[in-house]
Every structure is written in C-alpha cells, then in structure tokens.
Design an enzyme around this catalytic site. Structure first.
Site, PDB file in Angstrom:
ATOM      1  N   SER A 140       0.849  -1.201   0.000  1.00 45.78           N
ATOM      2  CA  SER A 140       0.000   0.000   0.000  1.00 45.78           C
ATOM      3  C   SER A 140       0.876   1.240   0.000  1.00 45.78           C
ATOM      4  CB  SER A 140      -0.871   0.023   1.261  1.00 45.78           C
ATOM      5  OG  SER A 140      -1.495   1.280   1.407  1.00 45.78           O
ATOM      6  N   TYR A 153      -1.397  -0.600  10.185  1.00 46.05           N
ATOM      7  CA  TYR A 153      -1.496  -0.938   8.751  1.00 46.05           C
ATOM      8  C   TYR A 153      -0.219  -0.497   8.009  1.00 46.05           C
ATOM      9  CZ  TYR A 153      -3.810  -1.050   4.113  1.00 46.05           C
ATOM     10  OH  TYR A 153      -4.158  -1.301   2.804  1.00 46.05           O
TER      11      TYR A 153
HETATM   12  P1  NAP Z   1     -11.669  -5.516   0.635  1.00 44.62           P
HETATM   13  O1  NAP Z   1     -12.575  -5.096  -0.456  1.00 44.62           O
HETATM   14  O2  NAP Z   1     -11.990  -5.155   2.047  1.00 44.62           O
HETATM   15  O3  NAP Z   1     -11.486  -7.114   0.534  1.00 44.62           O
HETATM   16  C1  NAP Z   1     -10.661  -7.777   1.458  1.00 44.62           C
HETATM   17  C2  NAP Z   1     -10.498  -9.220   1.053  1.00 44.62           C
HETATM   18  O4  NAP Z   1      -9.599  -9.852   1.997  1.00 44.62           O
HETATM   19  C3  NAP Z   1     -11.806 -10.002   1.098  1.00 44.62           C
HETATM   20  O5  NAP Z   1     -11.799 -10.960   0.072  1.00 44.62           O
HETATM   21  C4  NAP Z   1     -11.738 -10.699   2.468  1.00 44.62           C
HETATM   22  O6  NAP Z   1     -12.488 -11.882   2.515  1.00 44.62           O
HETATM   23  C5  NAP Z   1     -10.256 -11.001   2.546  1.00 44.62           C
HETATM   24  N1  NAP Z   1      -9.791 -11.232   3.905  1.00 44.62           N
HETATM   25  C6  NAP Z   1      -9.807 -10.375   4.959  1.00 44.62           C
HETATM   26  N2  NAP Z   1      -9.299 -10.982   6.049  1.00 44.62           N
HETATM   27  C7  NAP Z   1      -8.971 -12.237   5.688  1.00 44.62           C
HETATM   28  C8  NAP Z   1      -8.417 -13.347   6.366  1.00 44.62           C
HETATM   29  N3  NAP Z   1      -8.093 -13.281   7.663  1.00 44.62           N
HETATM   30  N4  NAP Z   1      -8.202 -14.488   5.674  1.00 44.62           N
HETATM   31  C9  NAP Z   1      -8.521 -14.587   4.360  1.00 44.62           C
HETATM   32  N5  NAP Z   1      -9.050 -13.566   3.655  1.00 44.62           N
HETATM   33  C10 NAP Z   1      -9.276 -12.403   4.318  1.00 44.62           C
HETATM   34  O7  NAP Z   1     -10.189  -4.981   0.411  1.00 44.62           O
HETATM   35  P2  NAP Z   1      -9.475  -4.415  -0.918  1.00 44.62           P
HETATM   36  O8  NAP Z   1      -9.647  -2.955  -0.920  1.00 44.62           O
HETATM   37  O9  NAP Z   1      -9.838  -5.227  -2.086  1.00 44.62           O
HETATM   38  O10 NAP Z   1      -7.946  -4.669  -0.514  1.00 44.62           O
HETATM   39  C11 NAP Z   1      -7.199  -5.770  -0.991  1.00 44.62           C
HETATM   40  C12 NAP Z   1      -5.756  -5.571  -0.592  1.00 44.62           C
HETATM   41  O11 NAP Z   1      -5.289  -4.337  -1.149  1.00 44.62           O
HETATM   42  C13 NAP Z   1      -5.526  -5.453   0.916  1.00 44.62           C
HETATM   43  O12 NAP Z   1      -4.315  -6.078   1.254  1.00 44.62           O
HETATM   44  C14 NAP Z   1      -5.440  -3.973   1.144  1.00 44.62           C
HETATM   45  O13 NAP Z   1      -4.685  -3.676   2.298  1.00 44.62           O
HETATM   46  C15 NAP Z   1      -4.738  -3.535  -0.120  1.00 44.62           C
HETATM   47  N6  NAP Z   1      -4.936  -2.129  -0.443  1.00 44.62           N
HETATM   48  C16 NAP Z   1      -6.177  -1.645  -0.711  1.00 44.62           C
HETATM   49  C17 NAP Z   1      -6.321  -0.290  -1.031  1.00 44.62           C
HETATM   50  C18 NAP Z   1      -7.653   0.327  -1.362  1.00 44.62           C
HETATM   51  O14 NAP Z   1      -7.698   1.549  -1.517  1.00 44.62           O
HETATM   52  N7  NAP Z   1      -8.721  -0.428  -1.477  1.00 44.62           N
HETATM   53  C19 NAP Z   1      -5.204   0.544  -1.045  1.00 44.62           C
HETATM   54  C20 NAP Z   1      -3.962   0.009  -0.757  1.00 44.62           C
HETATM   55  C21 NAP Z   1      -3.839  -1.334  -0.475  1.00 44.62           C
HETATM   56  P3  NAP Z   1     -13.734 -12.063   3.553  1.00 44.62           P
HETATM   57  O15 NAP Z   1     -14.810 -11.139   3.071  1.00 44.62           O
HETATM   58  O16 NAP Z   1     -14.089 -13.490   3.478  1.00 44.62           O
HETATM   59  O17 NAP Z   1     -13.193 -11.640   4.900  1.00 44.62           O
END
Ligand code: NAP
Length: 242
Positions: A140, A153
C-alpha cells in the site's frame, strides 16, 4: 496449466486479480475468510468468462487453518503445485496511535503480514523445486509513506515491502520473482465511507483507482514477460505518491 492462489479473492482488488489471472489461462484458487457468497460470485464470473477456478476458504492469520486447507487441496491435486501466489488479503483497523488497542495492532499484523509469511514459507519450497514461481504481495501507499491513523497498517505494509525485497534475493536464482504492488486509493469496500470528494483533490489523476487497474499490474508481474523484474514495488496510485 498454472495454479494461482489469490488470498482475499472474494471481493475488491482480490476479485479483479482472480479474474485477470483466469483470463490469462491460470486455474485460480480463490481464498477468502468468511464471505462465501462474494467468493461464489467471483467463481461464477470466472466460469462465465470461460476460465476455471475453485474456492479454498481459510483464515490467512491462522497457520493451522491454512495448512489444513492446503493439505486437503494437495491430496486432491497430487500432481499440481501452486506457481503463483498473490498475498492480497488485508484488513484495516484505523485509529490514532494513542487509542490503538493490542487487538487493533495484532489483528492487522496477523492478517496483513503474518498471513503472507505463512503462505510464502509453505509454498516457496515447491516453487524452488520446480524452479519457477511468482509471488506478488499487495502492499500500500501507506507502507511507503506512512499514514496518520494507520500505525498498524502502515507498519504491516512496510514490513511486507521489506520481506519482498529480502525474499527476492533469496530465491531469484531459482527463477522465482517476488514483487510488491502498492495501491493508492482504490474504490472497494475497504475505502467505502472515506471522504472521496476531498481525498481525490490530493490525487493528480483526480479520482480513486479501479480494482482492475491494480489487477493489470499483478497480471503483468505474474506473466513470463516480467521474468527480469524482481524485488520491486510498483505503485498504482494515480500519481498520489512515488
Ligand atoms: P476488501 O474489499 O476489504 O477485501 C478484502 C479481502 O480480503 C476479502 O476478500 C476478504 O475476505 C479477505 N480477507 C480479509 N481478512 C482475511 C483473512 N483473515 N483471511 C482470508 N481472507 C481475508 O479490500 P481491498 O480494498 O480489495 O484490498 C485488498 C488488498 O489491497 C488489501 O491487502 C489492502 O490492504 C490492499 N490495499 C487496498 C487499497 C484500497 O484503496 N482499497 C489501497 C492500498 C492497499 P472475507 O470477506 O471473506 O473476509
């Protein structure tokens, strides 16, 4: 047929990565923790587009749980090995450092960092034996520049970047690459509720990114074309920070 495991593949960026890798011809193993319906929707979208995938739920923060699921998968697929690992599962528990509970700290570390470590340790051995592999860690912008309210984080994502650079040097001679992708603000459930109207003023592109824009970079890093890129962090942030 290449097997790709995507953690947190049920929603958001993870779902877009699953779709991308399936479109590239991989058989995708969709991991998630508890969101079964969303994971099924990812699977259905892949199959509707002519790809193949399967669901493999486990909590990445629980190594025993992870090992049980992967042992089961391996016994059902004795000749297969996972050559692409995308450590994407992540959560955030934002609050100022003075108010941060032990639980907020450890939950974020356990899911975002320790989960990636458990999977790397388990899967890299087979990649080394086969002399082929791709490990892509979703970090991130917070891990590069820090973010107020995200002590946990930012620390987890910065550690993930350090681990990426370290592992890249350990396994590079075995034709395995290890890279990180650092998204900025991407429109998913994770960023829902943020003040988008104000935040986008900080982004030169003037908008939040799309999950598919992160998935495109992951797809490239997973491809044979990216064989000479190792230990890198690629930002996908609309110019927010570099
Ligand atoms: P999201 O929409 O909240 O989705 C999170 C995903 O992670 C879901 O599939 C969730 O599954 C899974 N997950 C959470 N805890 C888990 C666990 N303990 N074991 C297995 N699966 C788990 O998040 P996103 O925005 O797509 O983010 C994806 C990645 O990108 C993350 O690492 C996040 O930190 C990173 N990121 C996101 C952003 C952003 O702006 N969105 C920016 C920078 C980095 P369940 O629903 O089953 O829990």
């Amino acid at each position: 047929m290449k097997y790709a495991l995507v953690t947190g593949g049920s929603r958001g960026i993870g779902r877009a990565i699953c779709l991308k890798l399936a479109q590239m011809g991989c058989h995708v193993i969709i991991n998630y923790n508890s969101g079964h319906d969303a994971a099924k929707e990812t699977l259905q979208q892949i199959e509707a587009a002519g790809g193949t995938a399967e669901l493999l739920p486990f909590n990445v923060a629980n190594e025993e749980h992870m090992n049980e699921a992967l042992d089961r998968w391996q016994s059902q697929n004795p000749d297969a090995y996972i050559s692409i690992l995308v450590n994407n599962a992540g959560i955030r528990r934002d609050t100022l450092a003075v108010f941060m509970s032990d639980e907020d700290w450890h939950d974020v570390m356990n899911t975002n960092l320790n989960g990636a470590f458990y999977l790397i340790r388990r899967l890299v051995k087979n990649m080394m034996t086969h002399r082929a592999g791709r490990i892509i860690n979703i970090a991130s912008v917070s891990g590069l520049k820090g973010q107020p309210g995200q002590l946990n984080y930012s620390a987890a994502k910065a550690a993930m970047i350090g681990a990426t650079k370290s592992l890249a040097q350990e396994v590079g001679s075995r034709k395995i690459t290890v890279n990180a992708v650092a998204p900025g603000f991407i429109a998913t459930d994770m960023t829902e509720g943020l003040d988008e109207a104000n935040l986008k003023k900080l982004i030169p592109a003037g908008r939040f990114g799309k999950p598919e824009e992160v998935a495109a970079v992951v797809g490239f890093l997973a491809s044979d074309d990216a064989a000479y890129i190792n230990g890198e962090v690629i930002s996908v942030n609309g110019g927010l920070y570099s």
